[in-house]
Design an enzyme around this catalytic site. Structure first.
Site, PDB file in Angstrom:
ATOM      1  N   SER A 177       4.124  -6.695  -2.290  1.00  0.00           N
ATOM      2  CA  SER A 177       3.387  -7.173  -1.124  1.00  0.00           C
ATOM      3  C   SER A 177       2.227  -6.235  -0.815  1.00  0.00           C
ATOM      4  O   SER A 177       2.039  -5.221  -1.484  1.00  0.00           O
ATOM      5  CB  SER A 177       4.319  -7.258   0.082  1.00  0.00           C
ATOM      6  OG  SER A 177       4.587  -5.941   0.540  1.00  0.00           O
ATOM      7  N   LYS A 178       1.494  -6.573   0.226  1.00  0.00           N
ATOM      8  CA  LYS A 178       0.354  -5.773   0.700  1.00  0.00           C
ATOM      9  C   LYS A 178       0.747  -4.315   0.914  1.00  0.00           C
ATOM     10  O   LYS A 178      -0.024  -3.404   0.673  1.00  0.00           O
ATOM     11  CB  LYS A 178      -0.118  -6.330   2.052  1.00  0.00           C
ATOM     12  CG  LYS A 178      -1.143  -7.410   1.945  1.00  0.00           C
ATOM     13  CD  LYS A 178      -2.140  -7.249   3.111  1.00  0.00           C
ATOM     14  CE  LYS A 178      -3.368  -8.111   2.901  1.00  0.00           C
ATOM     15  NZ  LYS A 178      -3.156  -9.462   3.346  1.00  0.00           N
ATOM     16  N   ARG A 179       1.948  -4.146   1.435  1.00  0.00           N
ATOM     17  CA  ARG A 179       2.515  -2.826   1.705  1.00  0.00           C
ATOM     18  C   ARG A 179       2.409  -1.906   0.476  1.00  0.00           C
ATOM     19  O   ARG A 179       2.271  -0.701   0.600  1.00  0.00           O
ATOM     20  CB  ARG A 179       3.987  -3.064   2.049  1.00  0.00           C
ATOM     21  CG  ARG A 179       4.747  -2.028   2.747  1.00  0.00           C
ATOM     22  CD  ARG A 179       5.922  -2.721   3.461  1.00  0.00           C
ATOM     23  NE  ARG A 179       6.757  -3.526   2.553  1.00  0.00           N
ATOM     24  CZ  ARG A 179       7.663  -3.035   1.729  1.00  0.00           C
ATOM     25  NH1 ARG A 179       7.866  -1.742   1.679  1.00  0.00           N
ATOM     26  NH2 ARG A 179       8.393  -3.832   0.973  1.00  0.00           N
TER      27      ARG A 179
ATOM     28  N   GLY B 207       0.068  -1.997  -1.651  1.00  0.00           N
ATOM     29  CA  GLY B 207      -1.323  -1.897  -2.099  1.00  0.00           C
ATOM     30  C   GLY B 207      -1.710  -3.030  -3.039  1.00  0.00           C
ATOM     31  O   GLY B 207      -2.738  -2.971  -3.692  1.00  0.00           O
TER      32      GLY B 207
END
Ligand code: GLU
Length: 487
Positions: free
Chosen positions: A250-252, A254
């Protein structure tokens, strides 16, 4: 033998435009493209846009743009499933006629109540097959009453089927674990299962390479192929991509969309190289491979079964390697739009290309992405630097000796006949000794004065590119800042 197989390889990338393409989607596209190229086959693009409720504006465009940017050129398509509804309707008629499918008139409310009841009893959600054996008369009365229908697959109640996944090996499933899944929705659109199978068959797809999450759909697909008397393609389900903490990417972590990576200044060749190693490897060692090498060597035998781990630092490192490999002119070409976009408005446009070129010769070694270039190069372009006077004293200097050193430096530089790195070093190195400063302290002070930062490209080269006028002005400003500060 070989050549018959080779020419018949037809693979497809079949994204749903329900979101912007992320790394996992593009990795699937890449593996399909590499497989096609390796075997001299065809790479087909099909947009699976039958889920009208989940359709995201702009997603299709982002998919096409992402693929084009990466050079993953398709040989056929894009085909749009939303434009092929009559094809699916015809197949539905066949399935109804042969008894492999049936119309279901259960209301959404009834289905929802059933799901809730099953959830309460901790049972998996499953249609109770109420409409599976309606009489002709019952069906007619529903139709006359104008009740909306879906069409469901008549899944065999007993028995089992085995298929062989090219990556996972043989997979067996029991029919009684499957639902009578929907083939045609009440809005007249096919479900993913129907449209996917019909198109893979009609488009003569030989190999289905897609993410692991679809493995559980294969049983339904195989039953559909059998019901239609069609030969299923070969299946190869690609390992998942997880974050370093082994959670879903996920975005978490990067990770972001391909559109965003492009915006951040990653090079297509670096993205391709990086993605290829998410689940495939040449020999467990080789890290840097061009697209041509990937096409030559790609094989499903070397695709792993276990999840691939995404590592953002590795992506950045790899992009830095590809940036450094560019010729200087190419680097300028690539970086120019980023400077144009991200340098402050106070910097006049159009940018002076000759100056940009000299600046970038000092930046190319240092940038990991093109997006970093404006930030790294910014001080070259600004007419006034913004920094805290305290930064000038970060080498543990007192203000008075810093003022003294900067003033003498300015005087000596004023007299410089030539302004290149060697000449500047010839002036400034002996000056450190004259002032009884360590070179570290003295050059550190000068670096802050001319760049506004403590880390920058090599000092003398930086000053050479900045030019005499700007350097002297900045030294003067630094002296003034320190004087005001110490009063
Ligand atoms: N439309 C599906 C997706 O969005 C395709 C799955 C498949 O390749 O069969 O991933």
């Amino acid at each position: 033998m070989q050549s018959a197989l080779e020419t018949s390889v037809r693979v497809r990338f079949a994204p749903s435009p329900t979101g912007y393409p992320h790394l996992g989607n593009i990795r699937t596209a890449l593996f399909n493209c590499l497989f096609a190229r390796h075997h001299g086959g065809k790479f087909i693009l099909r947009i699976e846009d039958t889920d009208t409720a989940r359709k995201v504006e702009g997603a299709t465009e982002a998919i096409l743009e992402g693929l084009q940017w990466l050079g993953l050129n398709w040989d056929e398509g894009p085909y749009f499933q939303s434009q092929r509804l009559p094809v699916y309707h015809e197949i539905i008629e066949t399935l109804l006629e042969t008894g492999h499918a049936y119309s279901c008139y259960c209301s959404p409310q009834r289905l929802e109540a059933m799901r809730q009841e099953q959830a309460k009893r901790k049972q998996p959600p499953k249609y109770d097959r109420r409409c599976r054996d309606l009489t002709q008369q019952e069906r007619t009365s529903f139709e006359t009453a104008g009740i909306a229908r879906v069409v469901r697959f008549r899944t065999p109640l007993e028995g089992e089927t085995t298929f062989c996944d090219l990556i996972h090996g043989p997979v067996t499933f029991k029919h009684d674990t499957l639902d009578d899944f929907v083939l045609l929705k009440s809005d007249g659109y096919p479900t993913y299962h129907l449209a996917n199978v019909v198109d893979d068959h009609l488009m003569a797809i030989s190999h289905v390479l897609r993410a692991d999450e679809w493995l559980s759909s294969v049983p339904r697909h195989v039953l559909l192929y059998q019901a239609l008397n069609w030969q299923p393609p070969q299946f190869a389900h690609l390992p998942m991509i997880l974050g370093p903490d082994r959670a879903k990417l996920s975005k978490r972590h990067g990770a972001t969309t391909i559109t965003e990576y492009r915006r951040q200044g990653y090079l297509p060749a670096a993205m391709i190289n990086f993605l290829a190693l998410l689940g495939w490897s040449l020999d467990d060692r080789t890290e840097l491979l061009s697209i041509e090498e990937l096409m030559e060597h790609f094989s499903l035998e070397r695709v792993g079964k276990t999840p691939a781990i995404f590592n953002r630092d590795k992506l950045e490192w790899m992009n830095g390697v590809y940036l450094r490999r560019l010729g200087h002119d190419e680097f300028v070409e690539e970086a120019m739009p980023f400077l144009d976009r991200d340098l402050p408005d106070s910097v006049g446009r159009p940018l002076d290309r000759a100056f940009v070129s000299r600046v970038l010769s000092l930046i190319q070694e240092r940038a990991k992405t093109l997006g970093e270039v404006p930030e790294l190069a910014r001080f070259f372009f600004l007419s006034e630097l913004q920094y805290d006077a305290g930064l000038l004293l970060s080498g543990k200097l007192d203000a008075q000796s810093a003022i003294g050193a900067l003033t003498v430096a300015a005087q000596r530089l004023e007299e410089a006949a030539t302004w290149d790195a060697a000449a500047l070093e010839g002036i400034l190195r002996p000056l450190a000794t004259d002032l009884s400063f360590s070179t570290g302290k003295f050059f550190g002070l000068l670096r802050v004065a001319v760049t506004g930062c403590t880390a920058a490209p090599p000092l003398f080269q930086t000053m050479a590119v900045l030019g005499k006028e700007k350097c002297l002005k900045r030294l003067d400003t630094a002296v003034q800042m320190l004087s005001t500060d110490s009063n």
